[in-house]
Design an enzyme around this catalytic site. Structure first.
Site, PDB file in Angstrom:
ATOM      1  N   GLY A  42       0.814  -1.219   0.000  1.00  0.00           N
ATOM      2  CA  GLY A  42       0.000   0.000   0.000  1.00  0.00           C
ATOM      3  C   GLY A  42       0.841   1.259   0.000  1.00  0.00           C
ATOM      4  O   GLY A  42       0.537   2.224   0.694  1.00  0.00           O
ATOM      5  N   GLY A  43       1.929   1.260  -0.808  1.00  0.00           N
ATOM      6  CA  GLY A  43       2.661   2.507  -1.067  1.00  0.00           C
ATOM      7  C   GLY A  43       1.964   3.226  -2.211  1.00  0.00           C
ATOM      8  O   GLY A  43       0.854   2.861  -2.632  1.00  0.00           O
ATOM      9  N   ALA A  56       2.533   3.116  -5.310  1.00  0.00           N
ATOM     10  CA  ALA A  56       2.278   2.238  -6.464  1.00  0.00           C
ATOM     11  C   ALA A  56       0.999   1.428  -6.245  1.00  0.00           C
ATOM     12  O   ALA A  56       0.145   1.339  -7.135  1.00  0.00           O
ATOM     13  CB  ALA A  56       3.470   1.311  -6.678  1.00  0.00           C
ATOM     14  N   LYS A  80       4.770  21.936 -10.957  1.00  0.00           N
ATOM     15  CA  LYS A  80       6.143  21.734 -11.462  1.00  0.00           C
ATOM     16  C   LYS A  80       6.114  21.895 -12.980  1.00  0.00           C
ATOM     17  O   LYS A  80       5.447  21.122 -13.668  1.00  0.00           O
ATOM     18  CB  LYS A  80       6.604  20.331 -11.066  1.00  0.00           C
ATOM     19  CG  LYS A  80       7.918  19.903 -11.680  1.00  0.00           C
ATOM     20  CD  LYS A  80       8.289  18.493 -11.226  1.00  0.00           C
ATOM     21  CE  LYS A  80       9.524  17.988 -11.932  1.00  0.00           C
ATOM     22  NZ  LYS A  80       9.811  16.578 -11.606  1.00  0.00           N
ATOM     23  N   LEU A  96       8.494   0.033  -7.047  1.00  0.00           N
ATOM     24  CA  LEU A  96       9.893  -0.330  -6.759  1.00  0.00           C
ATOM     25  C   LEU A  96      10.110  -1.827  -6.894  1.00  0.00           C
ATOM     26  O   LEU A  96      11.236  -2.271  -7.130  1.00  0.00           O
ATOM     27  CB  LEU A  96      10.269   0.153  -5.357  1.00  0.00           C
ATOM     28  CG  LEU A  96      10.224   1.688  -5.180  1.00  0.00           C
ATOM     29  CD1 LEU A  96      10.465   2.069  -3.726  1.00  0.00           C
ATOM     30  CD2 LEU A  96      11.237   2.380  -6.078  1.00  0.00           C
TER      31      LEU A  96
HETATM   32  C1  LIG Z   1      15.646   8.429  -2.991  1.00  0.00           C
HETATM   33  C2  LIG Z   1      14.407   8.227  -3.811  1.00  0.00           C
HETATM   34  C3  LIG Z   1      13.791   9.320  -4.419  1.00  0.00           C
HETATM   35  C4  LIG Z   1      12.651   9.131  -5.206  1.00  0.00           C
HETATM   36  N1  LIG Z   1      12.104  10.206  -5.871  1.00  0.00           N
HETATM   37  C5  LIG Z   1      11.062  10.005  -6.709  1.00  0.00           C
HETATM   38  C6  LIG Z   1      10.462  11.094  -7.409  1.00  0.00           C
HETATM   39  O1  LIG Z   1      10.840  12.254  -7.280  1.00  0.00           O
HETATM   40  N2  LIG Z   1       9.420  10.822  -8.226  1.00  0.00           N
HETATM   41  C7  LIG Z   1       8.925   9.564  -8.399  1.00  0.00           C
HETATM   42  O2  LIG Z   1       7.995   9.363  -9.194  1.00  0.00           O
HETATM   43  N3  LIG Z   1       9.445   8.539  -7.688  1.00  0.00           N
HETATM   44  C8  LIG Z   1      10.485   8.720  -6.874  1.00  0.00           C
HETATM   45  N4  LIG Z   1      10.993   7.669  -6.171  1.00  0.00           N
HETATM   46  C9  LIG Z   1      10.334   6.369  -6.271  1.00  0.00           C
HETATM   47  C10 LIG Z   1       9.092   6.379  -5.390  1.00  0.00           C
HETATM   48  O3  LIG Z   1       9.447   6.618  -4.044  1.00  0.00           O
HETATM   49  C11 LIG Z   1       8.360   5.053  -5.485  1.00  0.00           C
HETATM   50  O4  LIG Z   1       8.227   4.668  -6.829  1.00  0.00           O
HETATM   51  C12 LIG Z   1       6.970   5.186  -4.910  1.00  0.00           C
HETATM   52  O5  LIG Z   1       7.010   5.695  -3.617  1.00  0.00           O
HETATM   53  C13 LIG Z   1       6.270   3.852  -4.903  1.00  0.00           C
HETATM   54  O6  LIG Z   1       6.827   2.985  -3.952  1.00  0.00           O
HETATM   55  P1  LIG Z   1       6.173   1.558  -3.809  1.00  0.00           P
HETATM   56  O7  LIG Z   1       4.728   1.734  -3.603  1.00  0.00           O
HETATM   57  O8  LIG Z   1       6.613   0.733  -4.964  1.00  0.00           O
HETATM   58  O9  LIG Z   1       6.880   0.930  -2.522  1.00  0.00           O
HETATM   59  P2  LIG Z   1       6.764   1.306  -0.960  1.00  0.00           P
HETATM   60  O10 LIG Z   1       6.395   2.721  -0.740  1.00  0.00           O
HETATM   61  O11 LIG Z   1       8.051   0.824  -0.359  1.00  0.00           O
HETATM   62  O12 LIG Z   1       5.575   0.402  -0.420  1.00  0.00           O
HETATM   63  C14 LIG Z   1       5.734  -0.969  -0.117  1.00  0.00           C
HETATM   64  C15 LIG Z   1       4.442  -1.505   0.484  1.00  0.00           C
HETATM   65  O13 LIG Z   1       4.573  -2.923   0.623  1.00  0.00           O
HETATM   66  C16 LIG Z   1       4.096  -3.309   1.879  1.00  0.00           C
HETATM   67  N5  LIG Z   1       4.765  -4.547   2.293  1.00  0.00           N
HETATM   68  C17 LIG Z   1       6.084  -4.842   2.254  1.00  0.00           C
HETATM   69  N6  LIG Z   1       6.297  -6.063   2.774  1.00  0.00           N
HETATM   70  C18 LIG Z   1       5.084  -6.562   3.130  1.00  0.00           C
HETATM   71  C19 LIG Z   1       4.642  -7.762   3.743  1.00  0.00           C
HETATM   72  N7  LIG Z   1       5.485  -8.723   4.132  1.00  0.00           N
HETATM   73  N8  LIG Z   1       3.322  -7.920   3.964  1.00  0.00           N
HETATM   74  C20 LIG Z   1       2.425  -6.966   3.612  1.00  0.00           C
HETATM   75  N9  LIG Z   1       2.785  -5.810   3.042  1.00  0.00           N
HETATM   76  C21 LIG Z   1       4.097  -5.607   2.817  1.00  0.00           C
HETATM   77  C22 LIG Z   1       4.426  -2.148   2.815  1.00  0.00           C
HETATM   78  O14 LIG Z   1       3.610  -2.166   3.967  1.00  0.00           O
HETATM   79  C23 LIG Z   1       4.121  -0.967   1.890  1.00  0.00           C
HETATM   80  O15 LIG Z   1       2.743  -0.667   1.962  1.00  0.00           O
HETATM   81  C24 LIG Z   1      12.115   7.839  -5.362  1.00  0.00           C
HETATM   82  C25 LIG Z   1      12.704   6.756  -4.713  1.00  0.00           C
HETATM   83  C26 LIG Z   1      13.854   6.934  -3.954  1.00  0.00           C
HETATM   84  C27 LIG Z   1      14.494   5.738  -3.300  1.00  0.00           C
END
Ligand SMILES: Cc1cc2nc3c(=O)[nH]c(=O)nc-3n(C[C@H](O)[C@H](O)[C@H](O)COP(=O)(O)OP(=O)(O)OC[C@H]3O[C@@H](n4cnc5c(N)ncnc54)[C@H](O)[C@@H]3O)c2cc1C
Length: 498
Positions: free
Chosen positions: A12-13, A15, A78, A333
């Site tokens: 629930g990030g 994405a 932006k 990610l």
């Molecule tokens: C330094 C940095 C700067 C960035 N800057 C940008 C930017 O300017 N613009 C942009 O578009 N993107 C940027 N990004 C990328 C952006 O942060 C991610 O693409 C975005 O936040 C989506 O993350 P996510 O949802 O994939 O993962 P996360 O936010 O990591 O979410 C992971 C989810 O998985 C769940 N989870 C994990 N393990 C389990 C488990 N065992 N059981 C149940 N649930 C679990 C967690 O609870 C969480 O809800 C950046 C990334 C970094 C590292």
């Protein structure tokens, strides 16, 4: 493969919630049932606060207005990314990459022609921000919101608080029927074809599904861990693998652009929000230690004497060998990451979800459809990768007595470049037609010709000026076509920000 009806999103990030909303909207009148499971114990990454213009399309698709979502996420507009200190030896202290908007259609050819004229050695104007309306808005600190009688469509991105955006999207998705299940994944159950059948939680519950979306961040629990999909690293070409971040107070007048400043072993972003300023130093741990990075970062943002702590992050740069494997797609990610220089991660999330929904709607849940999807998504990633690598390869830090470092030298000397990028650079340096080169590619490139021209011209990637110039301003279409009058005239229609 039958069309899936029970979709389970794990994570629930940003994405996960973006996907949940897009599915819920597109399939609101179908039998599709969407569940999102996330662990309250495992925090989201909580960075990623800049977007490309595709986020504007995302909110439009969801029928969410800026008046609704922007204040909830402390968002700002932006129009531009400003690059500071990336190519000092070519005489460029800073340059802009403005987002392309409809009025730019009038000046684009002029810009391209001037870039070609300059590549032939003539002294003409090639600063990207002077040709593109969003560059001018950034210079004047104006919002890209025109009055209704301005007859052109504007494109722009946003800056936002990523935690708040996640909360906001979660509340919208729940209100639109997405089931939210808070639990930690304990085990992935699979059938004898290797497909995932259910997720077992640490409380012993089973969450059965027909199709799964892995949004577990860098952990990539379904794609990499359960299904053992290989990961193709980009680290040979993109050295940055770490970041250190810290907010500072909001700026009195937040600019409408992201600022990306080159430092000794990477670069630092400055992202203006309405309630604070986001800052982060993205660097390579091969060239600088964590402590050195923090010291340099603190000095850069004026926080050397602050007792507030910084947050350190690791990044894994590359993409999955397949973004869709068995009955699961990786998203965010968990599918890959190409460092945040052009803020493309959420853009790639959106493109991936749209490609998946199109496959579903076009009855392409077949092995051919899956292969097509995998090629399309991989190509988007590679296209972004090429554009980002060019920023490092072309740097001139350390040349002509400017300040340099091993990091910038190693980037410049790197010979491990993808063929697709070498072709673009070859056309540019041979004075060829970059637009034609990009147009003849079978799959649409991630960045268009205008963006490539902004990067290459912005860097001052030109031969030395010819000694025999035709005379002041001669052959300079910027002057002859009165581009400044047009751009500045357009900008008069726009209001100042805040
Ligand atoms: C330094 C940095 C700067 C960035 N800057 C940008 C930017 O300017 N613009 C942009 O578009 N993107 C940027 N990004 C990328 C952006 O942060 C991610 O693409 C975005 O936040 C989506 O993350 P996510 O949802 O994939 O993962 P996360 O936010 O990591 O979410 C992971 C989810 O998985 C769940 N989870 C994990 N393990 C389990 C488990 N065992 N059981 C149940 N649930 C679990 C967690 O609870 C969480 O809800 C950046 C990334 C970094 C590292």
């Amino acid at each position: 493969m039958d069309k899936p009806v029970r979709l389970v999103i794990l994570g629930g990030g940003t994405a996960g919630w973006m996907a949940a909303n897009l599915f819920a909207k597109r399939w609101s009148r179908t039998q599709v049932h969407i569940t999102l499971m996330e662990s309250p114990e495992i925090p989201i990454i909580g960075v990623g606060e800049g977007s490309t213009p595709s986020l504007k399309r995302f909110f439009k698709q969801l029928d969410l207005t800026e008046q609704e979502w922007m204040p909830a996420c402390h968002a700002t507009y932006k129009t531009n990314i400003r690059f500071v200190g990336w190519s000092p030896a070519s005489g460029v202290q800073e340059y802009s990459h403005p987002f392309y908007s409809q009025p730019d259609v009038f000046n684009e050819r002029t810009f391209f022609t001037n870039c070609r004229t300059r590549r032939l050695g003539l002294d003409v104007i090639t600063d990207p921000e002077k040709f593109f309306i969003n560059g001018e808005l950034a210079r004047q600190g104006k919002m890209p919101i025109a009055p209704p009688n301005f007859p052109f469509q504007m494109e722009y991105g946003y800056h936002f608080d990523s935690q708040l955006l996640g909360h906001y999207l979660a509340s919208v998705a729940r209100a639109r029927g997405v089931v939210h299940h808070q639990a930690k994944l304990a085990e992935v159950l699979r059938n004898d074809r290797g497909e995932i059948t259910a997720l077992q939680t640490d409380a012993g519950d089973l969450l059965a599904g027909d199709f799964f979306i892995d949004c577990t961040g860098f952990a990539s629990l379904l794609m990499q861990k359960a299904l053992a999909v290989p990961f193709h690293s980009y680290q040979q070409q993109l050295f940055n693998d770490s970041a250190v971040v810290m907010p500072t107070p909001a700026l009195a007048r937040p600019p409408v652009e992201t600022r990306s400043t080159a430092l000794s072993a990477g670069w630092c972003w400055q992202i203006p929000l309405t309630h604070r300023t986001g800052n982060g130093y993205v660097y390579s741990s091969q060239f600088i230690s964590r402590d050195q990075a923090e010291t340099e970062f603190r000095a850069h943002i004026g926080m050397s004497n602050s007792s507030e702590s910084c947050r350190h992050l690791s990044m894994r740069v590359g993409q999955l060998a397949q973004h869709w494997s068995h009955n699961c797609v990786g998203l965010g990610l968990s599918q890959g990451f190409i460092e945040p220089l052009e803020a493309t991660a959420l853009h790639l999330v959106q493109l991936t979800v749209e490609a998946l929904m199109d496959a579903w709607d076009d009855h392409q849940f077949t092995s051919n459809g899956r292969d097509h999807f995998n090629r399309t998504v991989a190509n988007h990633f590679d296209g972004v990768r090429d554009y980002i690598i060019a920023h490092y390869k072309l740097n001139t830090r350390g040349l002509n007595n400017t300040q340099g470092s091993d990091y910038w030298r190693a980037n410049r000397d790197n010979t491990q470049l993808p063929e697709s990028l070498l072709q673009i650079l070859d056309v540019w340096y041979r004075c060829g037609d970059l637009t034609a080169e990009l147009a003849q590619r079978t799959i649409k490139p991630a960045f268009n010709s205008a963006s490539w021209h902004c990067l290459l011209a912005g860097y001052g990637a030109f031969p030395p000026l010819a000694t025999n110039q035709p005379g002041q301003g001669k052959g300079d279409l910027y002057r002859e076509c009165k581009v400044a009058d047009f751009v500045e005239g357009c900008a008069m229609n726009f209001p100042l920000f805040l």
